[in-house]
Design a protein around this motif. Sequence first.
Motif, PDB file in Angstrom:
ATOM      1  N   LEU A  85       0.824  -1.197   0.000  1.00 32.26           N
ATOM      2  CA  LEU A  85       0.000   0.000   0.000  1.00 32.26           C
ATOM      3  C   LEU A  85       0.864   1.256   0.000  1.00 32.26           C
ATOM      4  N   LYS A  86       0.368   2.287  -0.646  1.00 31.84           N
ATOM      5  CA  LYS A  86       1.049   3.583  -0.647  1.00 31.84           C
ATOM      6  C   LYS A  86       0.706   4.321   0.640  1.00 31.84           C
ATOM      7  N   VAL A  87       1.541   5.272   1.012  1.00 33.98           N
ATOM      8  CA  VAL A  87       1.356   6.028   2.257  1.00 33.98           C
ATOM      9  C   VAL A  87      -0.021   6.689   2.283  1.00 33.98           C
ATOM     10  N   GLN A  88      -0.439   7.283   1.184  1.00 34.52           N
ATOM     11  CA  GLN A  88      -1.746   7.947   1.143  1.00 34.52           C
ATOM     12  C   GLN A  88      -2.878   6.945   1.367  1.00 34.52           C
ATOM     13  N   GLU A  89      -2.733   5.744   0.853  1.00 34.08           N
ATOM     14  CA  GLU A  89      -3.750   4.706   1.059  1.00 34.08           C
ATOM     15  C   GLU A  89      -3.806   4.288   2.533  1.00 34.08           C
ATOM     16  N   ILE A  90      -2.652   4.198   3.161  1.00 28.07           N
ATOM     17  CA  ILE A  90      -2.603   3.855   4.587  1.00 28.07           C
ATOM     18  C   ILE A  90      -3.243   4.960   5.419  1.00 28.07           C
ATOM     19  N   ARG A  91      -2.952   6.192   5.093  1.00 27.87           N
ATOM     20  CA  ARG A  91      -3.570   7.321   5.809  1.00 27.87           C
ATOM     21  C   ARG A  91      -5.084   7.297   5.681  1.00 27.87           C
ATOM     22  N   GLU A  92      -5.576   6.992   4.490  1.00 31.42           N
ATOM     23  CA  GLU A  92      -7.013   6.920   4.264  1.00 31.42           C
ATOM     24  C   GLU A  92      -7.631   5.771   5.059  1.00 31.42           C
ATOM     25  N   LEU A  93      -6.962   4.633   5.112  1.00 30.42           N
ATOM     26  CA  LEU A  93      -7.441   3.515   5.930  1.00 30.42           C
ATOM     27  C   LEU A  93      -7.526   3.905   7.407  1.00 30.42           C
ATOM     28  N   ILE A  94      -6.493   4.573   7.897  1.00 35.08           N
ATOM     29  CA  ILE A  94      -6.490   5.027   9.296  1.00 35.08           C
ATOM     30  C   ILE A  94      -7.659   5.955   9.551  1.00 35.08           C
ATOM     31  N   ARG A  95      -7.879   6.895   8.643  1.00 33.14           N
ATOM     32  CA  ARG A  95      -8.986   7.852   8.799  1.00 33.14           C
ATOM     33  C   ARG A  95     -10.336   7.133   8.817  1.00 33.14           C
ATOM     34  N   LEU A  96     -10.533   6.208   7.892  1.00 32.21           N
ATOM     35  CA  LEU A  96     -11.802   5.480   7.816  1.00 32.21           C
ATOM     36  C   LEU A  96     -12.041   4.604   9.043  1.00 32.21           C
ATOM     37  N   ILE A  97     -11.007   3.922   9.489  1.00 32.73           N
ATOM     38  CA  ILE A  97     -11.140   3.063  10.668  1.00 32.73           C
ATOM     39  C   ILE A  97     -11.392   3.898  11.913  1.00 32.73           C
ATOM     40  N   ASP A  98     -10.716   5.038  12.020  1.00 31.78           N
ATOM     41  CA  ASP A  98     -10.895   5.919  13.174  1.00 31.78           C
ATOM     42  C   ASP A  98     -12.335   6.416  13.275  1.00 31.78           C
ATOM     43  N   LYS A  99     -12.985   6.628  12.142  1.00 27.16           N
ATOM     44  CA  LYS A  99     -14.362   7.134  12.125  1.00 27.16           C
ATOM     45  C   LYS A  99     -15.408   6.015  12.199  1.00 27.16           C
ATOM     46  N   SER A 100     -14.987   4.764  12.121  1.00 30.05           N
ATOM     47  CA  SER A 100     -15.931   3.659  12.104  1.00 30.05           C
ATOM     48  C   SER A 100     -15.949   2.924  13.447  1.00 30.05           C
ATOM     49  N   SER A 101     -16.797   1.917  13.514  1.00 36.26           N
ATOM     50  CA  SER A 101     -16.860   1.085  14.724  1.00 36.26           C
ATOM     51  C   SER A 101     -15.879  -0.086  14.644  1.00 36.26           C
ATOM     52  N   ILE A 102     -15.151  -0.193  13.538  1.00 33.95           N
ATOM     53  CA  ILE A 102     -14.140  -1.243  13.391  1.00 33.95           C
ATOM     54  C   ILE A 102     -13.031  -0.994  14.410  1.00 33.95           C
TER      55      ILE A 102
END
Length: 47
Positions: free
Chosen positions: A2-19
Amino acid sequence: MLKVQEIRELIRLIDKSSITEFEYEYEGNSIKLKKNRGRRSTFFSAT
């Protein structure tokens, strides 16, 4: 991998979710994201 930007987006999405935990493995590379309970931080590990 994964690219750094993709990892950042995953972190953002997980932080906002119940995952609370996310793990991804592809061609011998892996990434694991895990929320800490009671704190607003995300643990990141990559191999």
